[in-house]
Design a protein around this motif. Structure first.
Motif, PDB file in Angstrom:
ATOM      1  N   VAL A   1       0.855  -1.187   0.000  1.00  0.00           N
ATOM      2  CA  VAL A   1       0.000   0.000   0.000  1.00  0.00           C
ATOM      3  C   VAL A   1       0.890   1.237   0.000  1.00  0.00           C
ATOM      4  O   VAL A   1       1.897   1.304   0.712  1.00  0.00           O
ATOM      5  N   GLY A   2       0.535   2.197  -0.832  1.00  0.00           N
ATOM      6  CA  GLY A   2       1.270   3.454  -0.920  1.00  0.00           C
ATOM      7  C   GLY A   2       2.332   3.463  -2.012  1.00  0.00           C
ATOM      8  O   GLY A   2       2.832   4.526  -2.375  1.00  0.00           O
ATOM      9  N   GLU A   3       2.674   2.296  -2.549  1.00  0.00           N
ATOM     10  CA  GLU A   3       3.670   2.261  -3.613  1.00  0.00           C
ATOM     11  C   GLU A   3       3.011   2.548  -4.964  1.00  0.00           C
ATOM     12  O   GLU A   3       1.794   2.428  -5.115  1.00  0.00           O
ATOM     13  N   VAL A   4       3.832   2.935  -5.919  1.00  0.00           N
ATOM     14  CA  VAL A   4       3.354   3.213  -7.273  1.00  0.00           C
ATOM     15  C   VAL A   4       3.711   2.011  -8.142  1.00  0.00           C
ATOM     16  O   VAL A   4       4.890   1.675  -8.294  1.00  0.00           O
ATOM     17  N   LEU A   5       2.696   1.376  -8.690  1.00  0.00           N
ATOM     18  CA  LEU A   5       2.875   0.232  -9.581  1.00  0.00           C
ATOM     19  C   LEU A   5       2.949   0.744 -11.016  1.00  0.00           C
ATOM     20  O   LEU A   5       2.086   1.498 -11.447  1.00  0.00           O
ATOM     21  N   ILE A   6       3.976   0.337 -11.737  1.00  0.00           N
ATOM     22  CA  ILE A   6       4.149   0.737 -13.135  1.00  0.00           C
ATOM     23  C   ILE A   6       4.190  -0.538 -13.975  1.00  0.00           C
ATOM     24  O   ILE A   6       5.014  -1.419 -13.723  1.00  0.00           O
ATOM     25  N   LEU A   7       3.290  -0.619 -14.928  1.00  0.00           N
ATOM     26  CA  LEU A   7       3.214  -1.792 -15.804  1.00  0.00           C
ATOM     27  C   LEU A   7       3.528  -1.362 -17.229  1.00  0.00           C
ATOM     28  O   LEU A   7       2.994  -0.369 -17.712  1.00  0.00           O
ATOM     29  N   LYS A   8       4.381  -2.144 -17.893  1.00  0.00           N
ATOM     30  CA  LYS A   8       4.735  -1.867 -19.286  1.00  0.00           C
ATOM     31  C   LYS A   8       4.440  -3.104 -20.113  1.00  0.00           C
ATOM     32  O   LYS A   8       4.789  -4.218 -19.718  1.00  0.00           O
TER      33      LYS A   8
END
Length: 173
Positions: free
Chosen positions: A73-80
């Protein structure tokens, strides 16, 4: 029938970012695996749409999904996502998920997956997709590896068909 055109990997790449909130997480504060799968499927579909330019694409399979590390929780998930290879009506899309620490900007790999999408028309019938032209050495390796995975999946599809047939009268399945 319209002539097949060629598209580069770059033309269909997609990226998605999500801040992880408590409603996305389990009791330990980690992102639910199913929610991560949903994010992976969504960004993969965008890449497939961009490549196919079809009315719609449908997810045919998700395989080699690896959960490498938890997302908090609180992290930024980046999907490519990018199309690795296009076949007649289907495309293999690779998705890589990273987490960005919002305080430091450091990235951490958390998941990878390969998905197969099929382009379909308004009636749900498969339609042909354009050819994919890999440009970099990395893209060429992914292009070649996609064919190997497809060949491995075709044997698995036959095994699953036989299994379903043998279990069609089983009440517990």
């Amino acid at each position: 029938m319209q002539e097949k055109r060629q598209r580069t990997v770059r033309e269909s790449q997609a990226e998605r970012s999500e801040v992880i909130f408590p409603g996305d997480a389990n009791g330990l504060g980690n992102l639910f695996g199913g929610r991560l799968m949903q994010f992976i499927d969504l960004v993969g579909a965008v890449a497939a749409y961009r490549h196919a330019r079809a009315t719609t694409v449908v997810t045919a399979s998700m395989d080699s999904l690896d959960f490498v590390a938890p997302v908090h929780v609180g992290e930024v998930l980046i999907l490519k996502a990018s199309v690795n290879r296009a076949f007649r009506t289907s495309m293999e899309v690779g998705v890589k998920a990273m987490v960005e620490d919002p305080k430091t900007g450091n990235l951490r790999h958390v998941s990878s997956a390969y998905l197969t999408y099929v382009a379909v028309d308004d009636s749900g019938h498969p339609v042909e997709v354009d050819c994919l032209v890999p440009e970099t050495e990395h893209q060429k390796r992914r292009f070649d590896d996609a064919l190997k995975r497809r060949e491995a999946r075709s044997g698995e599809v036959e095994r699953k068909k036989r299994l379903r047939k043998s279990l069609e009268n089983a009440w517990y399945i």
